[in-house]
Write a protein that holds these residues in place. Structure first.
Motif, PDB file in Angstrom:
ATOM      1  N   ASP A  14      64.801 -16.716  27.767  1.00 21.53           N
ATOM      2  CA  ASP A  14      64.225 -17.641  26.784  1.00 21.53           C
ATOM      3  C   ASP A  14      62.708 -17.513  26.709  1.00 21.53           C
ATOM      4  O   ASP A  14      61.979 -18.510  26.629  1.00 21.53           O
ATOM      5  N   GLY A  15      62.234 -16.285  26.769  1.00 23.62           N
ATOM      6  CA  GLY A  15      60.813 -16.028  26.649  1.00 23.62           C
ATOM      7  C   GLY A  15      60.000 -16.248  27.913  1.00 23.62           C
ATOM      8  O   GLY A  15      58.795 -16.004  27.932  1.00 23.62           O
ATOM      9  N   LYS A  16      60.658 -16.699  28.988  1.00 25.14           N
ATOM     10  CA  LYS A  16      59.963 -16.927  30.254  1.00 25.14           C
ATOM     11  C   LYS A  16      60.195 -15.751  31.191  1.00 25.14           C
ATOM     12  O   LYS A  16      61.335 -15.366  31.464  1.00 25.14           O
ATOM     13  N   SER A  17      59.121 -15.192  31.706  1.00 23.65           N
ATOM     14  CA  SER A  17      59.213 -14.056  32.617  1.00 23.65           C
ATOM     15  C   SER A  17      59.664 -14.527  33.998  1.00 23.65           C
ATOM     16  O   SER A  17      59.063 -15.418  34.586  1.00 23.65           O
ATOM     17  N   ILE A  18      60.749 -13.926  34.508  1.00 22.85           N
ATOM     18  CA  ILE A  18      61.259 -14.250  35.836  1.00 22.85           C
ATOM     19  C   ILE A  18      60.801 -13.195  36.849  1.00 22.85           C
ATOM     20  O   ILE A  18      60.338 -13.525  37.940  1.00 22.85           O
ATOM     21  N   LEU A  19      60.931 -11.945  36.472  1.00 25.23           N
ATOM     22  CA  LEU A  19      60.422 -10.830  37.268  1.00 25.23           C
ATOM     23  C   LEU A  19      59.623  -9.920  36.353  1.00 25.23           C
ATOM     24  O   LEU A  19      60.015  -9.678  35.211  1.00 25.23           O
ATOM     25  N   SER A  20      58.532  -9.394  36.873  1.00 19.01           N
ATOM     26  CA  SER A  20      57.681  -8.539  36.050  1.00 19.01           C
ATOM     27  C   SER A  20      57.261  -7.301  36.836  1.00 19.01           C
ATOM     28  O   SER A  20      56.583  -7.408  37.865  1.00 19.01           O
ATOM     29  N   ASP A  21      57.717  -6.127  36.374  1.00 22.90           N
ATOM     30  CA  ASP A  21      57.377  -4.838  37.003  1.00 22.90           C
ATOM     31  C   ASP A  21      57.570  -4.888  38.520  1.00 22.90           C
ATOM     32  O   ASP A  21      56.699  -4.481  39.295  1.00 22.90           O
ATOM     33  N   PHE A  22      58.712  -5.397  38.950  1.00 24.75           N
ATOM     34  CA  PHE A  22      59.004  -5.549  40.376  1.00 24.75           C
ATOM     35  C   PHE A  22      59.489  -4.228  40.946  1.00 24.75           C
ATOM     36  O   PHE A  22      60.386  -3.579  40.396  1.00 24.75           O
ATOM     37  N   ASN A  23      58.902  -3.829  42.087  1.00 31.24           N
ATOM     38  CA  ASN A  23      59.283  -2.598  42.761  1.00 31.24           C
ATOM     39  C   ASN A  23      59.692  -2.905  44.194  1.00 31.24           C
ATOM     40  O   ASN A  23      59.064  -3.721  44.879  1.00 31.24           O
ATOM     41  N   PHE A  24      60.737  -2.221  44.634  1.00 28.03           N
ATOM     42  CA  PHE A  24      61.276  -2.518  45.953  1.00 28.03           C
ATOM     43  C   PHE A  24      62.154  -1.361  46.423  1.00 28.03           C
ATOM     44  O   PHE A  24      62.813  -0.703  45.626  1.00 28.03           O
ATOM     45  N   GLY A  39      62.858 -20.744  42.000  1.00 30.09           N
ATOM     46  CA  GLY A  39      62.629 -20.469  40.588  1.00 30.09           C
ATOM     47  C   GLY A  39      61.722 -19.298  40.286  1.00 30.09           C
ATOM     48  O   GLY A  39      61.284 -19.141  39.134  1.00 30.09           O
ATOM     49  N   ILE A  40      61.437 -18.450  41.304  1.00 32.23           N
ATOM     50  CA  ILE A  40      60.526 -17.332  41.024  1.00 32.23           C
ATOM     51  C   ILE A  40      61.243 -15.982  41.035  1.00 32.23           C
ATOM     52  O   ILE A  40      60.592 -14.943  41.080  1.00 32.23           O
ATOM     53  N   GLY A  41      62.570 -16.002  40.982  1.00 34.63           N
ATOM     54  CA  GLY A  41      63.286 -14.763  40.739  1.00 34.63           C
ATOM     55  C   GLY A  41      64.039 -14.147  41.893  1.00 34.63           C
ATOM     56  O   GLY A  41      64.620 -13.066  41.752  1.00 34.63           O
TER      57      GLY A  41
END
Length: 210
Positions: A14-24, A39-41
């Motif tokens: 819904d337009g809210k970023s949960i994860l952004s360019d996550f690397n692991f 709530g941070i992914g």
């Protein structure tokens, strides 16, 4: 490349970023804790690995194979995922155990012989298998779900807050079971200090690795 690799993963709802360019990346046999505020992914990451949602961009690989619609069932056969939701089914505990071993991937698995040992180690009575699962306490449900995961014969575990309902002694027993087996790869989400004490790495979602 590790056993599990996540490259530039981005997820939004819904337009809210949960994860952004996550690397692991996690290597076989590693035991890693993920922590951070709600709530941070963290749970979203596990759902993406298991194919229970769509991500906007990035790649997920298990043993070098991309996690996608073509092979997601093969991926799920290799990974034991235990979510925060323990209301997984109705019926007796014994029915759930039988169901685990009815799956084609588990029919040749000898893990069922370890049932009594696991119940004892997690302070569960053998008579519990005759009880209705939905009538169990929260802590009993958590331990039963963990027993099911351990009986599945898999050696990759995604564990999401699986000790939140347990007392300190039981939390430590669960951590010891998963972390003392050098062949198992464990990625756990938890706020409990027992996990952080034994974890090889601790990752928070600000990107810091301890």
């Amino acid at each position: 490349m590790g056993l599990l690799d996540i490259q530039n993963l981005s997820v939004s709802y819904d337009g809210k970023s949960i994860l952004s360019d996550f690397n692991f990346s996690i290597l076989k046999g590693e035991k890693i804790l993920i922590k951070g505020n709600s709530g941070i992914g963290k749970s979203t990451l596990f759902r993406m690995i298991m194919g229970f949602g769509k991500y906007n961009s990035g790649e997920i690989y298990l043993e070098g194979v991309p996690v996608d619609a073509d092979n997601i069932w093969d991926i799920r056969k290799k990974v034991a995922y235990v979510s925060q939701d323990t209301d997984i089914a109705e019926g007796k505990v014994s029915d759930l155990i039988d169901e685990v071993f009815s799956f084609k991937a588990n029919r040749n698995n000898n893990g069922k012989s370890d049932l009594e040992k696991l119940l004892n180690r997690l302070s569960l009575s053998p008579d519990l298998v005759n009880k209705e699962y939905m009538k169990l306490s929260g802590g009993e449900k958590q331990r039963v779900v963990l027993v099911l995961a351990l009986l599945s014969g898999k050696d990759i575990f995604l564990l999401d807050e699986v000790t939140s309902e347990l007392d300190t002694g039981l939390k430590q027993k669960v951590v010891d079971i998963f972390f003392d087996n050098p062949q198992w790869t464990v990625l756990a989400i938890s706020h409990d200090r027992e996990w952080e004490t034994k974890a090889m790495k601790v990752i928070d979602f600000s990107g810091r690795v301890n």
